[in-house]
Each structure stands twice: as C-alpha cells, then as structure tokens.
Design a protein around this motif. Structure first.
Motif, PDB file in Angstrom:
ATOM      1  N   LEU A  21      82.503  29.461  13.387  1.00  0.00           N
ATOM      2  CA  LEU A  21      81.045  28.828  14.776  1.00  0.00           C
ATOM      3  C   LEU A  21      80.667  29.988  15.608  1.00  0.00           C
ATOM      4  O   LEU A  21      81.231  30.871  16.002  1.00  0.00           O
ATOM      5  N   ALA A  22      79.386  29.181  15.518  1.00  0.00           N
ATOM      6  CA  ALA A  22      78.507  29.792  16.325  1.00  0.00           C
ATOM      7  C   ALA A  22      78.173  29.337  17.924  1.00  0.00           C
ATOM      8  O   ALA A  22      79.311  29.203  18.330  1.00  0.00           O
ATOM      9  N   GLY A  23      77.563  28.153  18.383  1.00  0.00           N
ATOM     10  CA  GLY A  23      77.038  27.731  19.373  1.00  0.00           C
ATOM     11  C   GLY A  23      77.782  26.443  19.721  1.00  0.00           C
ATOM     12  O   GLY A  23      78.416  25.721  19.880  1.00  0.00           O
ATOM     13  N   GLY A  24      78.314  25.541  18.147  1.00  0.00           N
ATOM     14  CA  GLY A  24      78.609  25.024  17.648  1.00  0.00           C
ATOM     15  C   GLY A  24      78.553  23.335  19.021  1.00  0.00           C
ATOM     16  O   GLY A  24      78.656  22.357  18.189  1.00  0.00           O
ATOM     17  N   MET A  25      77.040  23.533  18.499  1.00  0.00           N
ATOM     18  CA  MET A  25      76.336  22.080  18.761  1.00  0.00           C
ATOM     19  C   MET A  25      75.772  20.800  18.625  1.00  0.00           C
ATOM     20  O   MET A  25      75.826  20.619  18.224  1.00  0.00           O
ATOM     21  N   LEU A  51      80.691  20.955  16.503  1.00  0.00           N
ATOM     22  CA  LEU A  51      81.499  20.077  17.186  1.00  0.00           C
ATOM     23  C   LEU A  51      81.763  18.463  17.380  1.00  0.00           C
ATOM     24  O   LEU A  51      82.541  17.896  17.054  1.00  0.00           O
ATOM     25  N   PRO A  52      80.014  18.239  17.269  1.00  0.00           N
ATOM     26  CA  PRO A  52      80.037  16.873  17.710  1.00  0.00           C
ATOM     27  C   PRO A  52      80.026  16.566  15.568  1.00  0.00           C
ATOM     28  O   PRO A  52      80.636  15.546  15.889  1.00  0.00           O
ATOM     29  N   LYS A  58      83.979  15.963  15.674  1.00  0.00           N
ATOM     30  CA  LYS A  58      84.269  15.175  17.093  1.00  0.00           C
ATOM     31  C   LYS A  58      83.360  13.715  16.317  1.00  0.00           C
ATOM     32  O   LYS A  58      84.871  12.345  16.795  1.00  0.00           O
ATOM     33  N   ASP A  95      67.965  20.721  24.987  1.00  0.00           N
ATOM     34  CA  ASP A  95      67.405  20.307  26.135  1.00  0.00           C
ATOM     35  C   ASP A  95      68.341  21.592  26.844  1.00  0.00           C
ATOM     36  O   ASP A  95      69.084  23.023  26.134  1.00  0.00           O
ATOM     37  N   MET A 113      71.045  22.482  28.817  1.00  0.00           N
ATOM     38  CA  MET A 113      72.346  22.835  28.718  1.00  0.00           C
ATOM     39  C   MET A 113      72.687  23.320  26.877  1.00  0.00           C
ATOM     40  O   MET A 113      73.543  24.272  26.237  1.00  0.00           O
ATOM     41  N   VAL A 114      71.622  22.376  25.802  1.00  0.00           N
ATOM     42  CA  VAL A 114      71.883  22.957  24.590  1.00  0.00           C
ATOM     43  C   VAL A 114      71.608  24.755  24.184  1.00  0.00           C
ATOM     44  O   VAL A 114      71.971  24.764  23.680  1.00  0.00           O
ATOM     45  N   ARG A 115      70.158  24.594  25.036  1.00  0.00           N
ATOM     46  CA  ARG A 115      69.504  26.191  24.835  1.00  0.00           C
ATOM     47  C   ARG A 115      70.739  26.884  25.223  1.00  0.00           C
ATOM     48  O   ARG A 115      70.067  27.900  25.016  1.00  0.00           O
ATOM     49  N   HIS A 116      71.658  27.257  26.038  1.00  0.00           N
ATOM     50  CA  HIS A 116      72.363  27.951  26.332  1.00  0.00           C
ATOM     51  C   HIS A 116      73.624  28.413  25.823  1.00  0.00           C
ATOM     52  O   HIS A 116      73.793  29.615  25.327  1.00  0.00           O
ATOM     53  N   ARG A 117      73.401  27.354  24.624  1.00  0.00           N
ATOM     54  CA  ARG A 117      74.961  27.354  23.955  1.00  0.00           C
ATOM     55  C   ARG A 117      74.304  27.880  22.084  1.00  0.00           C
ATOM     56  O   ARG A 117      75.072  28.386  21.969  1.00  0.00           O
TER      57      ARG A 117
END
Lengths: 263, 151
Positions: free
Chosen positions: A28-32, A35-36, A39, A100, A102-106
């Motif tokens: 698991l890195a940023g999970g962007m 995780l989806p 899910k 976006d 928020m995605v770039r932050h993770r």
C-alpha cells in the motif's frame, strides 16, 4: 471491502519480508487506486503492507544531471518542489495535473508506476525523459519497464525505491483530460534529452509508448509543423465510452503538436 | 482488529477497528461526527474532505489505520464556539450553498486552497475545485465564497 490484515513496514526489507510471509499480500502506497479497487471488490488482498512509515522512500534529490524522486513522494510534493520546477518544469506541471488536490496529497509516484494505469500521467514522463526506475533489486530503464495493460517489468516481491529523471534540455507535457476523472484520455510528453528527441504517449494504448516517426521528424526540425501530419495507427489503441481508438489516435498528433509548441 | 489513535479536532481519540474501516466511517460512525459526508464513495465528489496533518484529503479513500498518529480536522473542528471560521462565514455571506450536502467538503477544500494560494484568483479556485462536485451546480457562489474568505 473484504477483510484483510494491515501491517506497517518500518523499512524496505521489512516490507518485503512481510509481503513474502503473506498469503496474497499487496503493498500500500498512497492507496488512490488500490483502495477504490478493494472497495469495488475487484481486489481482495489478504494483507496490506503500508509503506507510509518508510521515510527513506520519501523525498526529492536534484544534482547537476538528474532529479531523483523517492517512490513514496506525493504528486503534490513533486508539483510544488521548487527544485523540480527549476530542473524539469514539465515534470512539475505534469504532477499538478494528476487527479485533484486531495488525490495529489496522497497519491505517490511509486504507486502510480507500479500500478501502470494506461491513462496515468507519470508513464509519459518516465518514457519521454528516459528515466531509470530503481527497485530493491536492480535498475530498470524506462524503455524496458512498461509491458502492457497494468503490466510492468516488476517481478513478484520487487519494490520501486526511486525514479531518476535525467534533466532534459527542454520538455513539455500536454494532456487531453477525461473531463470527469482528469485521467489522460491522451497525454504526450516531448523532450530533448542528451540521447536525442523522445516523444512518449500515455492514455492512448495499453501502456505508455514512444512515437519514433515523430522523434525523427523533430530531430530534423523541432517545430510543431514537423509532427502535424504524422498520424499514428488506431489499431490496438484504447476504446471506451469517452473516446474511440480513432479519436485517441487523432489526439496523439494534436497533443504532440501542442507539446512541441510549448517546449 | 487494529488499534488506532489519532487527534480529531484537537481531541485525542482511539479505538479498536477492523483494518478495512475507512477514515470517514471511523469519523461518522465511531466518533459520531456526521458533518463529514459520503457523497459518491468513489474518490470523486469530495464531500468527505477532511484535513489530515493540515492537508485536504478524501476520507472515503483512506483507511482509519492510515491516520494513526495524525491530526485530523473535520468541519466540526472549524468554528470557535459560536464564531464561524472565516471560510464558513464567507460561505454564509456569499450564499455558497444550495442543498448543502457538498458544503462540508467544499469548506474544507476551500481552506486548503487558500492555504496554498493565499491570493487565489477565480481561475485558480475553479481549477483547484476539480475534486469537489456540487450536484446543485452552485459553483458560482462557492467560488466567490472561497476567493473572498477573510482567512
């Protein structure tokens, strides 16, 4: 999301040890993306090994010849780094176009490259700049890294540690974003490197690829009109509700023209 | 089960959760802070935006265990008693909402935008709002509210 065991790795070695002792473990890195996907139950790893605590994997180093970015460095950190902006402005710009804020932050560069989504932005930069992907085991040249749809040269139990981008004489990235997701419908990076002109495309095919005809034409004359009449074949290109293969092929020329104009 | 500890709106909290518990589930269902909304649950709409260590993130696409040790701020953590946060006040002043469902995420994203771009112009705000959807399409006043907030 199905149940899984969560582990926090303290080092690259620790992560690899935990990964090898897991039944069906995933890093698991940023999970962007992961995780989806979990899910939606399209992935169901038995164990997640989180790299967030492996601090050696974070950070940006610039020397005279290259920019080296740790695998766990976020898109936001690449985009906002004054050093990257100075050394390879096109790379900073590309990172700022991913998803976006928020995605770039993770989201992280290592995660993006390990996943190798056909529409991800970073593969265009890795290919166009002739980057080297460093793993725990070896160094992989950009041209040998992307193998197909979500397929890379990474072996089981191999982990990206950093990515090294040689600083080009000039480079530019142009992207036609899918209007909802901001993924690249087609993205083209054009670069004048020490090894010559390189043109790399993302979003159009199963994975990033170069366009030798455009590289040859730009070597003769580096101007937008040099690529204006070079069409690439639509055969084998991606096709979905957002764009046909023909339209994507057309966009490659348009984006290449714009990138050359900007470089 | 995994033990998780973090600071939410200045208060230390901890719990035993399933590792698959999303941060937004932890915030809404364990801490009962229901100001943070789940809109799409697919990382697109931004209704679940919270701040983690000062940066805006989508709490539907983060595990609670990934926030171990972090400082989390939700919409409930902004006002000081009866005094609204300047971004909240600006949303009120500029009528930056219609149905209000996206508002908590818009306010949290707005604060993050102005932190990174103190003098953001309209184009910057619109570009930076790419990760927040308003189903009422009421963007005009949301953009005005973010630009004009006295933060």
């Amino acid at each position: 999301m199905y149940q899984f065991e969560y582990h926090k790795a303290s080092s690259v070695d620790d992560a690899l040890k935990k990964l090898s002792s897991a039944d069906d473990g995933k890093i698991l890195a940023g999970g962007m993306t992961l995780l989806p996907t979990m899910k939606q139950r399209l992935a169901a790893p038995s164990d997640l090994i989180d790299l967030a605590g492996v601090y050696d994997l974070k950070g940006i180093k610039v020397d005279g010849a290259s920019v080296t970015i740790g695998a766990m460095t976020t898109h936001y950190d690449v985009h906002s780094s004054a050093e990257v902006q100075k050394a390879i402005p096109a790379l900073s710009k590309l990172a700022g176009l991913i998803g976006d804020p928020m995605v770039r932050h993770r989201g992280t560069i290592g995660g993006s490259l390990a996943n190798s989504d056909p529409s991800a932005d970073y593969p265009a930069a890795v290919m166009a700049l002739g980057a080297t992907i460093k793993t725990n085991a070896r160094e992989i040249a950009a041209d040998d890294y992307f193998k197909g749809l979500f397929e890379t040269a990474l072996e089981d139990g191999e982990l990206i540690v950093s990515v090294s981008f040689p600083i080009p004489k000039r480079a530019a990235y142009q992207k036609f974003p899918q209007p909802a997701s901001r993924y690249a419908m087609v993205g083209v990076m054009v670069a004048e490197t020490a090894d010559g002109i390189r043109v790399a495309v993302t979003g159009a095919g199963p994975c990033a690829f170069r366009v030798p005809d455009m590289e040859k034409a730009l070597t003769a004359k580096f101007a937008p009109e040099s690529v204006a009449d070079i069409k690439i074949s639509a055969e084998g290109l991606n096709e979905d509700i957002h764009a046909s293969a023909d339209y994507r092929a057309h966009l490659v020329t348009v984006m290449a023209k714009r990138a050359v104009a900007e470089a | 089960m995994a033990k998780v500890s973090m600071t939410v709106n200045g208060k230390a909290v901890s719990a035993n959760v399933e590792p698959r518990t999303l941060l937004v589930e932890y915030i809404r269902e364990h801490l009962r802070l229901t100001g943070t909304h789940v809109g799409c649950d697919t990382t697109q709409c931004g209704a679940c935006t919270v701040h983690v260590n000062g940066q805006a993130m989508k709490s539907c696409t983060m595990l609670a265990v990934q926030a171990e040790g972090a400082e989390v701020t939700t919409i409930e953590g902004l006002a000081k008693g009866d005094e609204l946060h300047p971004m909240q006040a600006s949303f009120k002043e500029n009528h930056g909402l219609q149905c209000g469902f996206c508002t908590p995420g818009m306010v949290m994203a707005g604060i993050d935008i102005r932190r990174r771009h103190p003098n953001a112009d309209e184009q910057t705000v619109r570009h930076e709002l790419e990760g927040n959807l308003c189903r009422c399409t009421g963007y005009h006043n949301i953009v005005k509210a973010i630009m004009n907030a006295q933060v």
